[in-house]
Design an enzyme around this catalytic site. Structure first.
Site, PDB file in Angstrom:
ATOM      1  N   HIS B  57      53.624 123.713  39.725  1.00  0.00           N
ATOM      2  CA  HIS B  57      52.530 122.959  39.112  1.00  0.00           C
ATOM      3  C   HIS B  57      51.365 123.872  38.769  1.00  0.00           C
ATOM      4  O   HIS B  57      50.272 123.393  38.487  1.00  0.00           O
ATOM      5  CB  HIS B  57      52.043 121.866  40.066  1.00  0.00           C
ATOM      6  CG  HIS B  57      53.124 120.983  40.569  1.00  0.00           C
ATOM      7  ND1 HIS B  57      53.954 120.305  39.713  1.00  0.00           N
ATOM      8  CD2 HIS B  57      53.536 120.680  41.828  1.00  0.00           C
ATOM      9  CE1 HIS B  57      54.827 119.610  40.428  1.00  0.00           C
ATOM     10  NE2 HIS B  57      54.611 119.834  41.710  1.00  0.00           N
ATOM     11  N   HIS B 219      57.241 116.079  38.619  1.00  0.00           N
ATOM     12  CA  HIS B 219      58.497 116.692  39.062  1.00  0.00           C
ATOM     13  C   HIS B 219      59.618 116.190  38.175  1.00  0.00           C
ATOM     14  O   HIS B 219      60.781 116.183  38.576  1.00  0.00           O
ATOM     15  CB  HIS B 219      58.817 116.333  40.505  1.00  0.00           C
ATOM     16  CG  HIS B 219      57.665 116.529  41.413  1.00  0.00           C
ATOM     17  ND1 HIS B 219      56.774 115.533  41.699  1.00  0.00           N
ATOM     18  CD2 HIS B 219      57.242 117.616  42.099  1.00  0.00           C
ATOM     19  CE1 HIS B 219      55.848 116.001  42.518  1.00  0.00           C
ATOM     20  NE2 HIS B 219      56.107 117.262  42.776  1.00  0.00           N
TER      21      HIS B 219
HETATM   22 MG   LIG Z   1      56.316 118.069  45.135  1.00  0.00          MG
END
Ligand SMILES: [Mg+2]
Ligand SMILES: Nc1ncnc2c1ncn2[C@@H]1O[C@H](COP(=O)(O)OP(=O)(O)O)[C@@H](O)[C@H]1O
Ligand SMILES: Nc1ncnc2c1ncn2[C@@H]1O[C@H](COP(=O)(O)OP(=O)(O)O)[C@@H](O)[C@H]1O
Ligand SMILES: [Mg+2]
Ligand SMILES: [Mg+2]
Ligand SMILES: [Mg+2]
Lengths: 210, 331, 331, 210
Positions: B57, B219
């Site tokens: 991320h 995700h």
């Molecule tokens: Mg995660």
């Protein structure tokens, strides 16, 4: 205890990127630490595995499986040799641990939906024996013979697989799949499938060893 | 898979090593626990701030460590929460007499790891509080889930609590601010393409050439629905509506507007999206007080974007304006 | 094509509008000439700085307008030089008594547009100088070309001349610094994937799944050679060698090291590449004095990266360290 | 002057994303400003077109084509009606302008490699007439007839096409293609092909009109 190959098989399921690369890695770590895990009792061994998993495995799987192993250890902490009843106690304790840690229960479309039915089936099969063992008039004195490891393992495998398959039409309430809502319906829960694969692997090993 | 990667197992470690090499004076890398921390943490008079969550991320959260933001970040593997033990070790390293605040995006794995770490740390006598961030409006049906997910809005919580901690606020006050910012922050994202995790080597899901995933998770979790690719204006309108209607934001509100890229979408497109969102808010009488355009919380190489709104008041506005020094900078 | 775009013809204009909306206090957008300029330009006592070139390389150059860097940027369409007339109008708008420096990446179209604009402006009595930037080592055979291309190293020239101009240096001094920085700056890039221009709607070239283009240009121009995808370490080694051998940089040199993403490669991978490059330089005895990781000069959504080295001396180091305020920031 | 369709055809070549989207857009602008471009003389018209292109068209094409139109205007600045010789003078001036602006020449694999051979062919064909027109003993007094517009247009088209085709084996020294080095060999220069397409389009129009 030769679970290496069982773990290896699990890896094939776990490595699909959904059920969790981290779980596969965790079992890898367990395997590579195998010698250090050698213990005086099964409980001690399970506790060490729990610790390794909790320490090194992340994701959703780390805390769930770590808790499962820890509770399993607790269930057999005074035992040197494990029998079938101990195995059921371990599985039951593991399932309770996962419920508590994951705030989840039967019907949430998780691995519990394979683990709990499998444990129930084993327990029932074992309970049949003492009941049948009470000498009944006109019946053979020993009742049914005590179920062997191979039979129990086979029972666990078929029950777990059937239960995992039965998760397909369920709607997920826990884990990543729960975000998909209606769309989670139609495919089985990967965690439940992993339980089935593990049980099948154990059953196959048992066959070879006997 | 076309990526800059050696052994995929080393992806996270090598990224963190690069981050530390690029910031030798300000950051420390602790390989044993996969963590990045400020070189000058802990500080006597400052609450320490820790954020974890899966890798993939970036710049969240390892590149948000620095003066004015986090004291440490302990990421897990790609898209996986860190082991509880690593979080616990991180807390030990940054523990300050004023306490530690754990910032956690609301996912099952992350919740469990941070809750376990909090218990372990408190047993050691460290004062710890844990704040869950859940700004994603895409998840509507909370009876069936652990609740909303934490996504790009996370940045605003980190920034505000970072500023408050730097000013010397105590743990309860820092917590209060974090919770307040989280309560007025809403995000919705969409994917144009799937992302490819290094260890998987292929796209995480299938998204046909003419389709987008509305409300996608960071995700790659599916979102509200899959629909046809449309004009930027139409798609941005859907994101903005979902966000505005959720809090809801209303005419007269002053907001921070963030257009966040998910990794594969170039900054030129993000500014185009920003312009559309800004104008759509103006149509509704919502005024943009601060603007944020770029990558804040990505999903590896996923093409797509999210729109975040924060309802501003003077306190939040001030905290967002405070200086900070983190690796994500241009010079 | 999966992009946030309305009518592709409006792609650049809508991006610039978004940029201006996100920076209402500091930037002005002039749609007639497709330009972005500082709200406070021109200034009596500061040389004005202008950079043009095609769009699609954002944040270069429109997002580098601001205090300490450019006074204005006048981009063309995607991958096309701006019309000469737009450059001329830009110069008129920013003309300062201290003169105007035009920064031009060395491409045929850009050269011609800026040279024509310089002639037109000087006829109006504005003092103008033009500096060509050509840091790309991929182009080796200069008899057959207009010479090296200007790519990501451009950032260092803009930053250094921006700082010098802000300090009050006169036009000749600003020019001297720009030329000096350009002379010690070298870059080489590589593509993992082709980019897709909005108006074309499909990838600009074919690059098989197992191949990379070494030395690719930022408009998708072919590079030195096409080769198989290898480990990050091997590919970064090739980039670093090409750059080091060109100037050449040698043991004992202190450098700025930039790892620039071409648009589609996530920041996590860029930090991984940074770490490898940093260590490979250390092996050669080359010390990194300043590090830059992120997107500085992209090629739309192309996956790939470039490595830039600048040989530092105290003067350049100082200028790079000066503050600047441009749209590319996090808060 | 009905070049609209010729411009339209060019667009099809230019729109391939390599030869330059911006050139296509420039001709679009010229077409949309068509009425404002109405002029008292051909030179004035060409100058206005040059201005529009220089002002609004970017890329490599803007300065090159803007310069070409400007120089063409200069070559016919006193003329009200254009004849074939004027057309040659315009093309020659345009080519010289492109050379100067682009620091390029014949052999660099650019549009010059179609434009210059085409201009040469037209000039030669026109020169044949006055030479042949000198009354030679035993030959028809008028020599060859003056070539008509259709014939010249056809000659321009075939020459330009052949020349454009002949750029394929060349190595580029100017424009984007030059960066590819050896790899530029094998396909014709897009600018040269565009010249061929334009000439062919003009020839086709002439056929229709005569
Ligand atoms: Mg995660
Ligand atoms: N809260 C929970 N309780 C019990 N089991 C769970 C829970 N969450 C997830 N699981 C099980 O773990 C598996 C993997 O979960 P998931 O959320 O996909 O984790 P990951 O973070 O590894 O992707 C699921 O298939 C499910 O069987
Ligand atoms: N320096 C030059 N002189 C003459 N013609 C040129 C020159 N550079 C490019 N051209 C012509 O213009 C065409 C387009 O050039 P190119 O560099 O591809 O421009 P663009 O910037 O539009 O992509 C080429 O095919 C060539 O015919
Ligand atoms: Mg999962
Ligand atoms: Mg990007
Ligand atoms: Mg071209």
């Amino acid at each position: 205890m030769d679970n290496e190959r069982a773990f290896g098989d699990l890896d094939a399921v776990a490595g699909d990127g959904d059920f969790g690369y981290s779980l596969a890695r965790g079992f890898e770590i367990v395997l590579s630490d195998w010698d250090a895990l050698a213990s005086d009792s099964p409980a001690e061994f399970l506790k060490k595995v729990a610790l390794v998993i909790s320490k090194r495995v992340g994701g959703t799987s780390g805390p769930l499986w770590g808790t499962a192993f820890l509770r399993a250890a607790g269930a057999v902490k005074d035992r040197q040799e494990l029998n079938a009843a101990d195995a059921v106690a371990m599985l039951r304790a593991a399932a309770e641990g996962i419920k508590a840690r994951g705030k989840s229960d039967l019907g949430d479309k998780t691995l519990l939906d394979a683990l709990i039915p499998m444990t129930d089936a084993l327990e029932q099969r074992l309970e049949q024996r003492p009941a049948a063992a009470e000498p009944a008039v006109g019946e053979p004195a020993a009742g049914e013979p005590a179920p062997g490891g191979a039979e129990l393992a086979a029972l666990a495998a078929t029950t777990a697989r059937a239960a995992a398959d039965a998760t397909a039409p369920m709607r997920a309430r826990r884990g990543r799949q729960s975000y998909t809502g209606e769309r989670s319906i139609g495919s089985p829960d990967p965690g439940a499938v992993a339980i089935a694969v593990m049980a099948e692997r154990v059953a196959a090993e048992w066959d070879v060893r006997e | 898979m076309k990526k800059f990667v050696n052994d995929p197992k080393d992806y996270v470690a090598e990224m963190l090593e690069g981050l530390a090499l690029a910031n030798p004076d300000t950051l420390t890398y602790v390989p044993e626990y996969n963590l990045i921390m400020r070189a000058d943490t802990p500080q006597e008079n400052k609450v320490s701030l820790v954020q974890g969550s899966g890798s993939g991320h970036e710049p969240a959260h390892v590149m948000s460590v620095g003066k004015g933001m986090l004291d440490a970040a302990c990421p897990g593997d790609v898209f996986a929460a860190p082991p509880a033990d690593f979080v616990y070790e991180t807390v030990k390293l940054v523990a300050s007499p004023k306490g530690v605040l754990l910032l956690v995006n609301n996912y099952t794995g992350d919740r469990m790891a941070f809750e376990m770490a909090e218990e372990l740390s408190e047993a050691d006598g460290v004062t710890v509080r844990t704040l869950f961030i859940d700004d994603d409006v895409a998840v509507q049906d909370s009876t069936y889930t652990v609740g909303r997910r934490g996504v790009a809005g996370n940045f605003f919580v980190m920034k505000a609590v970072g500023a408050a901690a730097e000013r010397g606020a105590d743990l309860d006050e820092v917590y209060r601010i974090g919770e307040k910012v989280n309560s007025v922050t809403r995000t919705m994202g969409m994917a144009l393409t799937a992302c490819t995790p290094p260890a998987k080597g292929s796209p995480l899901f299938d998204l046909p050439d003419d389709s987008v995933e509305m409300g996608v998770g960071i995700h790659g979790e599916p979102g509200r629905k899959r629909e046809k690719l449309r004009s930027a204006d139409a798609m941005v309108r859907e994101l903005v509506s979902a966000v505005v209607d959720d809090l809801p934001f209303s005419s007269g509100d002053r907001v921070a507007l963030m257009v966040n890229g998910l990794g594969g979408t170039p900054i030129g497109e993000l500014y185009l999206v920003y312009g559309l969102a800004h104008k759509q808010l103006a149509e509704r009488g919502i005024e943009v007080g601060r603007s944020y355009v770029g990558e804040y919380c990505t999903s590896l190489d996923m093409a797509g974007a999210s729109v975040t709104l924060v309802r501003l008041d003077d306190e939040i506005h001030d905290l967002l304006t405070d200086p900070a020094e983190i690796p994500i900078r241009v010079f």
